[in-house]
Each structure stands twice: as C-alpha cells, then as structure tokens.
Design an enzyme around this catalytic site. Sequence first.
Site, short mmCIF file in Angstrom:
data_model
loop_
_atom_site.label_atom_id
_atom_site.label_comp_id
_atom_site.label_asym_id
_atom_site.label_seq_id
_atom_site.Cartn_x
_atom_site.Cartn_y
_atom_site.Cartn_z
N CYS A 248 0.93 -1.19 -0.04
CA CYS A 248 0.01 -0.14 -0.02
C CYS A 248 0.61 1.12 -0.05
O CYS A 248 0.97 1.91 0.95
CB CYS A 248 -0.86 0.04 1.13
N ALA A 250 1.41 4.33 -1.59
CA ALA A 250 1.23 5.74 -1.77
C ALA A 250 1.46 6.47 -0.56
O ALA A 250 0.85 5.94 0.50
CB ALA A 250 -0.11 6.09 -2.48
N PRO A 251 2.06 7.80 -0.37
CA PRO A 251 2.76 8.10 -1.42
C PRO A 251 4.12 8.08 -1.72
O PRO A 251 4.76 8.67 -2.59
CB PRO A 251 2.75 9.71 -1.16
N GLY A 253 6.95 7.30 0.54
CA GLY A 253 7.94 7.61 1.42
C GLY A 253 8.65 6.49 2.03
O GLY A 253 9.91 6.20 2.11
N LYS A 254 8.08 5.40 2.19
CA LYS A 254 8.50 4.01 2.97
C LYS A 254 9.24 3.38 1.85
O LYS A 254 10.38 2.66 2.01
CB LYS A 254 7.57 3.32 3.59
N ASP A 272 -0.59 0.09 -5.21
CA ASP A 272 -1.68 0.81 -4.69
C ASP A 272 -2.80 0.51 -5.13
O ASP A 272 -2.87 0.62 -6.63
CB ASP A 272 -1.06 2.14 -4.38
N ASP A 298 -4.90 -4.16 -5.75
CA ASP A 298 -5.53 -4.40 -4.28
C ASP A 298 -4.65 -5.10 -3.54
O ASP A 298 -4.34 -6.65 -3.83
CB ASP A 298 -6.77 -4.96 -4.67
N ASP A 314 1.43 -1.24 5.05
CA ASP A 314 1.15 -0.22 5.63
C ASP A 314 -0.31 -0.01 5.45
O ASP A 314 -0.82 0.70 4.59
CB ASP A 314 1.93 1.14 5.08
N CYS A 367 -0.99 3.81 11.09
CA CYS A 367 -0.89 5.00 11.72
C CYS A 367 -2.19 5.32 12.83
O CYS A 367 -2.63 6.14 12.81
CB CYS A 367 -0.71 6.13 10.69
#
Length: 426
Positions: A248, A250-251, A253-254, A272, A298, A314, A367
């Site tokens: 998953c 986007a965006p 960073g990881k 994504d 998916d 994530d 998160c």
Amino acid sequence: MAADTRALAASTLARVLAGRSLSQVLPTALEQVDPRDRGLLQQLCYGTLRQYPLLSGLLRQLLDKPVRDREVEALLLLGLYQLRATRVPDHAAVSATVDSTAELGKDRARGLVNAVLRRGQREGEQLYQALGAAARDAHPGWLHRALRSQWPDRAAAIMAANNAQPPMCLRVNVRRGDRDSYLAQLSGSAIPARPGALSPQAIYLEQPRDVLELPGFDAGAVSVQDEAAQLAAGLLDPQPGERVLDACAAPGGKACHILELQPALAELVATDIDAQRLVRVQENLARLGLRATTAVADGGAGLAPGGFDAILLDAPCSATGVIRRHPDVKVLRRGADIAGLAREQGRLLDRLWPLLRPGGRLLYATCSVLQAENSDVVTAFLGRCPTARLDLPNTDWGERTEAGLQLLPTEGGPDGLFYAGLRKDP
C-alpha cells in the site's frame, strides 16, 4: 488577514463538513488564493478542524437552532477559532469574519454571524466550562473514550499532541550524504534544525519551510517524512538481492527509504489500489533517482505466490495516530468505522501472506493508536494462519503491546504508529 481568504477557508471547511477529506479539497483552494496567503489559508483550515469538537460544542450553545447552510456554519466555526486560538485582535476577527458573508454571497447571514461571534467573545470562557470533557479536549466522544480506556496514563498527552501543529521532519537520503553534513548545510542556510532521536536519518526543523527552501531538495538530498514512519525501512531490514513488496505504497515515502537504505535489492515492487496516488510514488522515485516496479493493485493481487523475501503492509486505518496532520478525522471518522477497518486490515494480511516465500518476513504497520486495528488484528491473523510467527524487534523505543510496538504521538516529536513483525515458517 484578507476577507477573501476567510471566505475561501469557510467554503473549504464546508466541503469537509459535507463529507469530503481536507486533502481532496484544500489543493484547489490553495490555487485560488494569493501565494502570500496560502499559509494563512492552511492555518485557518487545519486549526479549525483540530479544534472542531470544541468549536462545534460552543456553537451549539450560541445558536437557538442549527444552521442549515454549511458555509455559514463553517464561517461561524472559523470565527470562533480565531477568537480562541489566534493572535488576531478580537474586534478584527469578528469584523473581518462578518465581512466574509458578502464574499460568500451570504449577506442575509451577516447579522447572525455578528451576533454569534460577539456573544462568543463575551461568554467564551463560561461556554467552554459548560462543555463535556471530550469537547473541552477537542476530541469526538468515541475517540475520547477509546483513548482514556486504552491509554489511561497517556491519554492527556496523546490528545495534546493531536491538537498541536505537527513538526516538519526530514529524512536524509543516505545515498547522497549523511545527517551531520546536511545539518551543517541547514545551519549555513540559517534554517534551525535538530537531529531526531529514533531514526538515524531524521532531522526536525524548528519551523516548517517550503521544501524549495531546503538545500538540495530538488536533487533528492532529503524528503519530508515523519520520524515514526522512517522506522519502517529499518524494521523491515532489506538485504542485498531480495525482492521486496510495498503493498500500500502511496505516497511512496517508505518505499523510497527502503531503496535508499538498500541499493542492492533485486527488485522493489510498489502497489496501490489508487492509480492517482500511485503517480505520487512515481514522482517521488523520480526526484530521488530511484527505480522500482509500480502497479495498480489491491494489495498484491495478480502477483506470483512465494515471490517476495519481505513485504511491507502499511494498512489503511483510522489515522488516529496522525490526527494532527489529518484533522478532518475528527469530523469524518466514526467509532463504528473501526470494525470495518479491522476487517479490511485482516483481509489484506490474508491476501499478502501467500506472496511471501518460506522464511520471509512481513512488517504490518498502521498510523493508528487503537488496539482494534493493531494488536487485535495481528493476534487474530496469527490464530488463523499456522505458518505465521510473531517476530518482534528488540528496540529501545515504543510501547510493547500484545503483538507489536506502539509509538504514541508526541508534541514536537514523532507521530503515532504501530508496527508488528511477522515471519513465515521455513
């Protein structure tokens, strides 16, 4: 503060009150305002939403009946926010907000806005004391109860962090330089900053800046990423020659951080479900000069079983650990949503697990600060998947829970994220 900026803020907030996310509607609004006022527009929107449960509680006491016009309601909330939480003199906040009714074409509401805000100015403290505990803490009731129940000793600090402006944190690209060198560059550019305590690549700026002011940003020297999110790449621990899936992404960073830390990967696949969000991943990869395979999917749908040494999930979640960055959560999220999110998180774990080779590892991240999305999801997965084993990292940070590590949001520090490591039996 110009009246047209207030009016634009009110119309933006009205769309959030009607069910749109701030990230969907704010970019369009920012294009319509003078560049000098973009910071102000953001402050008004973010600040009002961070205080929404409190402000809406005050407004209910100030009105004989609910306002049916969303823009007028938003303008009233905006006015109360300025009275309570900004340095604008009260008389100026009231008069300029009243003038914004004309900008919005709501002249008929001029008298109402004037009367409500002047009464709010006079009786603000008395009205505040009449609010319930959740509203005084500027949190929706369902979340207030959950935080006090799950984190009784930490709830007050969590809510204070949620109500504060988040810090701007950078991630140094170790392919381009080291943290000490970049701190020296910031100092030479008169940009005060300090190193993070958890991630070796993290730098906190004393004040938020336009990224174009940062030395070497366009050349990929640094990225903007919260320190808690920076921990994911190290926990996944990518090794040379491995194939890694960011399910998953986007965006991005990881995914970018994984590639920065381990340039000898065989391949990183970033997927994504949203094609437009995947464009952000591709843009970030391009700026940093990194390569990855990207695909709209998916989770890992369509990918070969057993093809990955490591997977990062994530997972979509309530965002209760990053409310200060997404304050519309206080308006849009409901307690009843959590069970559905937990089911989706479990579904993604079930779908991704077959893609992992025997002996491979999966890092589950959210998160969220809620047990139902974190330890409960992981524990339930372990109960139905006989090949999965909990593989908790040995760290000196975070709250150790039944099935993972929880970072709680802190003022001036990292966001609230949860991590759980899983390993597949050989």
